[in-house]
Design a protein around this motif. Sequence first.
Motif, PDB file in Angstrom:
ATOM      1  N   ARG A 121      10.695   2.324 -17.408  1.00  0.00           N
ATOM      2  CA  ARG A 121       9.386   2.627 -16.791  1.00  0.00           C
ATOM      3  C   ARG A 121       9.512   3.820 -15.852  1.00  0.00           C
ATOM      4  NH1 ARG A 121       8.290  -2.742 -16.650  1.00  0.00           N
ATOM      5  NH2 ARG A 121       9.085  -2.992 -14.532  1.00  0.00           N
ATOM      6  N   ALA A 166       5.480  16.078 -17.104  1.00  0.00           N
ATOM      7  CA  ALA A 166       4.526  16.708 -18.019  1.00  0.00           C
ATOM      8  C   ALA A 166       3.294  17.163 -17.258  1.00  0.00           C
ATOM      9  CB  ALA A 166       4.153  15.725 -19.130  1.00  0.00           C
ATOM     10  N   GLU A 204      14.194  -2.150 -18.804  1.00  0.00           N
ATOM     11  CA  GLU A 204      12.757  -1.872 -18.863  1.00  0.00           C
ATOM     12  C   GLU A 204      12.285  -1.224 -17.572  1.00  0.00           C
ATOM     13  OE1 GLU A 204      10.125  -4.957 -20.065  1.00  0.00           O
ATOM     14  OE2 GLU A 204      11.229  -5.324 -21.940  1.00  0.00           O
ATOM     15  N   ALA A 248      17.906  -6.644 -19.817  1.00  0.00           N
ATOM     16  CA  ALA A 248      16.682  -6.151 -20.446  1.00  0.00           C
ATOM     17  C   ALA A 248      15.688  -5.731 -19.370  1.00  0.00           C
ATOM     18  CB  ALA A 248      16.071  -7.227 -21.336  1.00  0.00           C
ATOM     19  N   ARG A 249      15.613  -6.544 -18.344  1.00  0.00           N
ATOM     20  CA  ARG A 249      14.670  -6.248 -17.262  1.00  0.00           C
ATOM     21  C   ARG A 249      15.085  -4.951 -16.559  1.00  0.00           C
ATOM     22  NH1 ARG A 249      14.177  -7.496 -11.914  1.00  0.00           N
ATOM     23  NH2 ARG A 249      12.006  -7.598 -11.202  1.00  0.00           N
ATOM     24  N   ILE A 301      -2.600  13.966 -20.248  1.00  0.00           N
ATOM     25  CA  ILE A 301      -1.754  14.710 -19.307  1.00  0.00           C
ATOM     26  C   ILE A 301      -2.612  15.737 -18.558  1.00  0.00           C
ATOM     27  CG2 ILE A 301       0.203  16.296 -19.141  1.00  0.00           C
ATOM     28  CD1 ILE A 301       1.027  13.481 -19.806  1.00  0.00           C
ATOM     29  N   ARG A 352       9.486  -9.185 -16.325  1.00  0.00           N
ATOM     30  CA  ARG A 352       9.994  -7.809 -16.345  1.00  0.00           C
ATOM     31  C   ARG A 352       9.062  -6.830 -15.633  1.00  0.00           C
ATOM     32  NH1 ARG A 352      12.514  -7.515 -22.436  1.00  0.00           N
ATOM     33  NH2 ARG A 352      13.689  -9.455 -22.279  1.00  0.00           N
ATOM     34  N   ARG A 365       6.144  11.472 -17.595  1.00  0.00           N
ATOM     35  CA  ARG A 365       4.709  11.765 -17.529  1.00  0.00           C
ATOM     36  C   ARG A 365       4.431  12.669 -16.329  1.00  0.00           C
ATOM     37  NH1 ARG A 365      -0.094   9.791 -15.568  1.00  0.00           N
ATOM     38  NH2 ARG A 365      -1.830   9.955 -17.053  1.00  0.00           N
ATOM     39  N   GLU A 366       5.064  12.344 -15.214  1.00  0.00           N
ATOM     40  CA  GLU A 366       4.856  13.130 -14.000  1.00  0.00           C
ATOM     41  C   GLU A 366       5.292  14.580 -14.231  1.00  0.00           C
ATOM     42  OE1 GLU A 366       3.349  12.066 -11.518  1.00  0.00           O
ATOM     43  OE2 GLU A 366       3.729  13.549  -9.953  1.00  0.00           O
TER      44      GLU A 366
END
Lengths: 887, 377
Positions: free
Chosen positions: A727, A737, A723, A719-720, B359, B16, A734-735
């Motif tokens: 991320r 975009a 995740e 899971a880690r 954005i 995490r 995002r970068e």
Amino acid sequence: MKLRSLSVDQFRRFDRPVRLDGIGDGLNVLCAPNEFGKSTLLAAIRAVLFERHNSRTESIRSYQPRLGSTAPAVSLAFDHDGASHSIEKRFLLRPHARLVSNGVVFEADAAEENLAGLLGVSAARSGARNAARQTASIWDALLVDQGQSFAQAELGDGARATLSACLDAELGAVSGGVAIARLLKPVLAQMAERLDGHGRPRDRYKAALAEVEDAAREGAALQARRHALEDDLSELEAARCALAQASDPRAEAEGRAALAEARRHRDALLGQRDRVRQANAAVELAAEQRRQVRAEIERRAALRGDRDANERALSVLREAEGEALRRLAEAGAAFEAGRSAHADAQQRADAAARAMERLRAQRDETAKHARHRLLRDRLRAAEAETARIADLSARIASTRPDETAIGVLRQLSLADRADRAALLAQATIMSIGLEVPARLERPGVSDIALAPGAQRVELNGPARLVIAGVGAIEIVPAAGDRDRLIEQARTSARALRQALDAAGCADLAEAELRAAERARLVSELGDARRALAHALGPDGLDALRAAEAAARPAGGEKPPPDDAALLEALARAQGEAEAASLAERDLRDALRAPEAARDSARAALAEAELGVRTAEHERLRLAAALDGAERALPDAALAARAETVDHAHTDAATALTALLAAAPEGTVELADARILRLEQAERNRADARTRERERIARLEARIAAEEGAGLDEQIEQAARRGETAARIVSDNEREIAVLTLLRDTLREADRAARERFLAPLIGRISPYLRALFPGADLALDDRFAVSGLVRPQGGAEAEAFGTLSHGTREQVAILARLAFADMLAAGHHPSFLVLDDALAFADADRMDRMFDILHEASRRLQILVLTCRPDVAARLGGHALTLEPAP
Amino acid sequence: MRFLHTSDWQIGKGFRFADDETLGVLQEQRLEAIRRIGRLAREQSVPLVLVAGDVWDMAQPAERTLRQPIECMRQFGEIDWHLIPGNHDPHLPGGLWDRQRRHGLPPNIHLHTTAAPVSLGADPSGREAWLLPAVLDRRHALGDPTAALDSMPTPDGALRIGLAHGSARGFGTDPDEGANRIAADRAQRSGLDYLALGDWHGATPAGPRSWYSGTPETDGFDRGGDGGGSVLLVRARSGADPVVASHRVGRFRWHRDAATLFSADEIDALDHRLRDLAGEDLGDALIWLRVAGALSADDRLRFEQRIRDGVGSALRALRIDDSALEASLGDADLGVLGSGALRDAAEALQIRAAAADRIAAAALQRLLLLARQESGA
């Protein structure tokens, strides 16, 4: 910038010095045939302006006229910015450069640098190694080689920078286009770190995406193992519980106890069942006895009742018997009286009847005689008719011909006549008129004596007329089948004759007469036979004779008595007999009532006697029965027994009830089922122990293999990992975009700015363009290339440059070059335009317009046109140049 | 009777958000906390440690994870450690407690997996003490796991000490609220002299004679109570309220902070504040920072250098949520942008950013930074 003169020596096809002189300010035209060296002149201009004198590149070596050791040399005189300049260059062999600029002389590299400065090219800065690249400036667009005019000028960075500088100067503002290009570089570089050329994730981003999926897969697999382990653990727990249950000694003991108890219980139930069965039998026995005793008591009571009733009935019956006897005596007397009167009447009626019978017999005798007479008459008639029939039959038999024979005769006669007629028809007619007698001789036939006079003779064969004293005449008829006809006539005449002879007749007429007689006799015989049949009746003669004999009276025939008197007497006697008979019948009817009364009385008496006899018999039977019963068991004893039996029954029933009340629960079947179940349960427990032990061993092995793996920790790690990768993915997304937006925004801003920025350049081209294509517009791209042409007839759609015709493309490309040169000139940059054999594809009209445009531009700009076509040169006008040997 | 009360060790917990290095350190320190507890017990001469559940963070740990805390406790053989299952490590059939038993345990470690009273012996004054453990046999037991404590018999006059894991008050965000709920007055109802509770990670009293010890090593931001990082030293007294003292054993401090930034001065102030907040050893601090406001390109560079890179490197971990931190066009930025297309692009992005387009805001930020770098280059 204005070229003034050009000298060339040892340069390609010019192995002797030539000179182009007197180049004017505006439009100059050099017209010369092919192979003359026009293109070489353009190469010489290029060489002297842009190639370093000491360069030894391939292209420079190609300047040599032939492989040899000559030194190509070019010199060019030009004006620029109000000053005169001349540049001379000598290549390869003792290379040298010399620039005289406004009277100042520069040699070699100094000459090169000063020249480059004048031309606005960066020859010195970018080094000498690639002269061709140094000229990759705006000059490429302005010096148009043969065959290059169709294409748009390919502007390098330098050329664009030059144009941009011109435009910036014209706008009076910095466009920022360069800054944007600089900023876009890192933006695109950063995007390229994340996305490949197709916009697909790459490197770390791609790896992170794969990692997310991989971690999710691993997590799911681990979760599945974790669930399997949990399932195994709970199954193990269940198995242990089950084993504990199956191995529980208390449960074992309880099971055994329950089984023993169940068996005891079943035995108890079996005993109980026997006892109940016995008690039931006792109850039934007592009930039976009670029923028997009660039946006996009831039977005796019934017998007594019957006896009493019997006695009462007997006295009634005896009275009835007496009454019946009395009534019988009375009825008998009445009947006897009636019977005597009836007997008298009967005697009288008998006498009357006998008298009548006598008379009737007499009358019968009379009738018998009459009948005999009738029969006798019929017999006599029959015998007479019989005799007549015999007579007639004999006569008929003797009379010929009969019906058949006369028919034959008639036919034979007809045939004879026909044959003769046929012969006659064939005969030779001989008409003779003799005055003397003659004789006709006919062989085979009788001669004919002919008397004098006319006569006709028919001859059927040869004849000989003999006339006495004259002679004889032979006559032979000519008929063909006369012989056959004669023969046929002879045959039929013979047949007729024989038939007539047989019938005994002379001729047919006689035969006909006899035949008629015979028919009359036959008819008479028929009459006689009918009369005989009538007399005989249906039974024939013998029956008639017998009947007559039978009817013949015994005493012989008597004369008939007086039938009328007899009939009268008979009627009288009949009346008397009927009256007597009526009287007798009345009396007989009157006798019927007393007879019925007597019969009824007699029947009543019989019934009464029977009743009495029956009742007496019943009395005896009852008495015997009662007596027998009493003797067997006196009533008192019977009563005592009844009481005893009642008690016995009540006791047995009570005992049964008590037994039933005390019965154990359930049934034997249930108890058996329970035993089976308990035994099965015991076996099941043993099986379960084995099974659960096996299951536990299996599960423990599996769990031991899995639990040390630390599935929860692995799940957490997966899971880690997921995740962390997610991320990274999300950061990248995002970068991307952000970068995409930045890139698009920068490009859009750049495009908008360029649109503004290119406006002056488009403004310069447009007048030329519209002179050629009225109303047309064009679009320039960011490399100053024409990207499209919008013409009114083409609608609002821009036509891409590549889709235009060769001619149009060339014209548009030349116009663009013209505009570049124009713009440079306006900005006081060195600028002139050389066209080598351009406009080859233009039609006359377009060519004229292009010439007008060149003329117009040449007012601001020096233009040198090299052409091989005198007609073009003639129409173009301008200042005509000639190439001459150098002095 | 004196003893240490602790809970929620959560051995094997995964963090995490943390990078691998930080994760390793955080996990190692949770084991180290056990040793610190042992040392504290020695210092305080306390022979007894009660661990109120969630020793492990998961029901199926790896073998090493399972054995590590046992090995830590084994080092303190003179101290008796009493452990019960928690909701993270419930006593499931065949589960980690059974595994632990199969491995065998040192005599000073006592696992309680049946709800039955156990004698703790007598304290120096001779008073007998009994431990009454509540056992979770599933992760989320319906009903009160301590209900059985009411009826657990102990000798007259003996101290009754409850040990349980569950929520006495319920956490507002707990999706399983209602499970493992412990009656608030359990200590009274069961006649307990002390009820040692686990589940809540910040130490806090939970009713009369009832305490949550919290986790000895804080494992998250905003854990409630004292925030975790301590154990309780308890002196239970018969018929009287216990004396409870908190002792810090945790190493890491977890903080949340927020700042609104418009200028370089404010960035500098935030720098100082964060360093003060983290205390002397910045390497033991984890901070979750939320920033809002608007910064010019220069200031944004400053923020990145001073806060994210500077303070961030000093701290054990610095999480920054800067989604509300916007870009402003300062005079210097305008100068860099000039008056051409670049300025147009920046203005187009600014208009979109003003309409809450995150954005676009980031793109503007980036544009300014790039322009700044270009102009500096």
